[in-house]
Write a protein that holds these residues in place. Sequence first.
Motif, PDB file in Angstrom:
ATOM      1  N   SER A  88       7.863 -22.911  58.991  1.00 25.75           N
ATOM      2  CA  SER A  88       6.970 -21.911  58.409  1.00 25.75           C
ATOM      3  C   SER A  88       5.513 -22.280  58.659  1.00 25.75           C
ATOM      4  CB  SER A  88       7.240 -21.742  56.916  1.00 25.75           C
ATOM      5  OG  SER A  88       7.111 -22.959  56.222  1.00 25.75           O
ATOM      6  N   LEU A  91       3.959 -20.085  61.241  1.00 25.11           N
ATOM      7  CA  LEU A  91       3.736 -18.723  60.774  1.00 25.11           C
ATOM      8  C   LEU A  91       2.541 -18.651  59.821  1.00 25.11           C
ATOM      9  CD1 LEU A  91       7.510 -17.954  60.267  1.00 25.11           C
ATOM     10  CD2 LEU A  91       6.044 -17.136  62.141  1.00 25.11           C
ATOM     11  N   VAL A 185      -0.205 -13.780  51.622  1.00 23.56           N
ATOM     12  CA  VAL A 185       0.867 -14.585  52.215  1.00 23.56           C
ATOM     13  C   VAL A 185       1.543 -15.372  51.099  1.00 23.56           C
ATOM     14  CG1 VAL A 185       1.479 -16.340  53.906  1.00 23.56           C
ATOM     15  CG2 VAL A 185      -0.437 -14.774  54.364  1.00 23.56           C
ATOM     16  N   ASP A 187       4.210 -17.960  50.273  1.00 19.18           N
ATOM     17  CA  ASP A 187       4.940 -19.062  50.902  1.00 19.18           C
ATOM     18  C   ASP A 187       6.102 -19.464  49.989  1.00 19.18           C
ATOM     19  OD1 ASP A 187       5.823 -21.497  51.899  1.00 19.18           O
ATOM     20  OD2 ASP A 187       3.853 -22.456  51.892  1.00 19.18           O
ATOM     21  N   THR A 215       6.883 -16.044  53.784  1.00 21.35           N
ATOM     22  CA  THR A 215       7.382 -17.051  54.718  1.00 21.35           C
ATOM     23  C   THR A 215       8.427 -17.926  54.043  1.00 21.35           C
ATOM     24  OG1 THR A 215       5.676 -18.686  54.159  1.00 21.35           O
ATOM     25  CG2 THR A 215       5.170 -17.124  55.922  1.00 21.35           C
ATOM     26  N   THR A 217      11.504 -21.322  55.111  1.00 19.89           N
ATOM     27  CA  THR A 217      11.744 -22.412  56.045  1.00 19.89           C
ATOM     28  C   THR A 217      13.186 -22.889  55.968  1.00 19.89           C
ATOM     29  OG1 THR A 217      10.985 -24.602  56.736  1.00 19.89           O
ATOM     30  CG2 THR A 217      11.052 -24.190  54.374  1.00 19.89           C
ATOM     31  N   GLY A 230      11.360 -21.773  60.949  1.00 19.63           N
ATOM     32  CA  GLY A 230      10.941 -20.993  59.798  1.00 19.63           C
ATOM     33  C   GLY A 230      11.075 -19.515  60.111  1.00 19.63           C
ATOM     34  N   TRP A 231      10.887 -18.700  59.087  1.00 18.55           N
ATOM     35  CA  TRP A 231      10.914 -17.257  59.326  1.00 18.55           C
ATOM     36  C   TRP A 231      10.005 -16.549  58.332  1.00 18.55           C
ATOM     37  CZ3 TRP A 231      13.009 -13.816  55.611  1.00 18.55           C
ATOM     38  CH2 TRP A 231      13.807 -14.387  54.621  1.00 18.55           C
ATOM     39  N   ALA A 232       9.644 -15.320  58.673  1.00 17.22           N
ATOM     40  CA  ALA A 232       8.773 -14.536  57.809  1.00 17.22           C
ATOM     41  C   ALA A 232       9.196 -13.080  57.874  1.00 17.22           C
ATOM     42  CB  ALA A 232       7.313 -14.679  58.238  1.00 17.22           C
TER      43      ALA A 232
END
Length: 366
Positions: A88, A91, A185, A187, A215, A217, A230-232
């Motif tokens: 993450s 990102l 954002v 997290d 986001t 992870t 990671g991804w979002a």
Amino acid sequence: MAQQPARKPWIEGIHAYVPGQSKDAAGRELVKLSANENPLGTSPAALAALESASPPARYPDPDSLALRAAIGRVHGLDPARIVCGTGSDELLNLAAQGYAGPGDEVLFPRYSFAVYEIAARRCGAVPVEAPDADYGADVDALLAAVTPRTRVVFLANPNNPTGSLLSAGEIARLHAGLPGDVLFVLDQAYAEYLDPQDDDRGLELAARHANVLVTRTFSKIYGLAGERIGWATGAPAILDTLNRIRGPFNVTGRGQAAALAAVEDQDFIERSRRHNAAERARFIEAIGALGNRGLRALPSAGNFVLVLFEGAPSAVEAHEAIARAGYAVRHLPGQGLGHGLRITIGTRAQMDAIAGVLRDLADKAR
């Protein structure tokens, strides 16, 4: 003196990220409770996938299509609204790079993840810290710190390194108070450690609004920190921005295969969550028994506990004593937490050992 390239002036303000300690001053390997890794390791299914992944001579799928589909199935998300990254961290940096620049402001609470300040400075923006509320995020303070130059607001929930958690109502209130042209954002690196009733509804917020990016992870509860995945998720326009500036083959083939298997093994995730909840509660209780000796464990919703040393012994003395006992924990003076140690939740035996070291140290300091 010969000419040399001059780096951008805002790079001067960046202090390189310091990873969690794994060795003592003499180079001796320590039991690593400094990086919030999963003490149960990695899902057997993910390990098997790593073994059978495609040959490294071939480029990986640049769009992580199968992995995004699997993430979408588990979380009820449209795969087209998911982007994968090198952890993450990538990102988070892309979010700042895509929406902030020189003269802009990037806002986050005091005692936040160190990468937020780095991400702001990397793109020439000004990092702005809002005051905390007993080491947690304060929604009113964050909203009061928003100015016409604010372009991005970062918030970790649960927060690293303090473990604090904002409710779904507070997250919604924060978002509602932000201008529509500010990127929020959220997290959620530690979201899988939450009980279902503590979900902050961030994924739903990202599905409904054009200025929210969430986001996550695979480095924490999934036990894939070494693979960097990671991804979002967010609105199509936000993902388009990130896809334009991310690396074209940013997630390895092995990483994609392992993460796909890991996300489908939710039994392992639930075992990890239960283990963490039980050992975290035991450890906080053990530290609570030392409260009259200057030690305080902050409430935590993550897989770590921040222990504050508000008398004798000091955090430095405790850090050294824990290292002598063979363990690495996180001392964070660079984040204004010179009086605290962030301690990852490990096995039962490891947590009992750390508690014992602190108890002995507190006894000697009386």
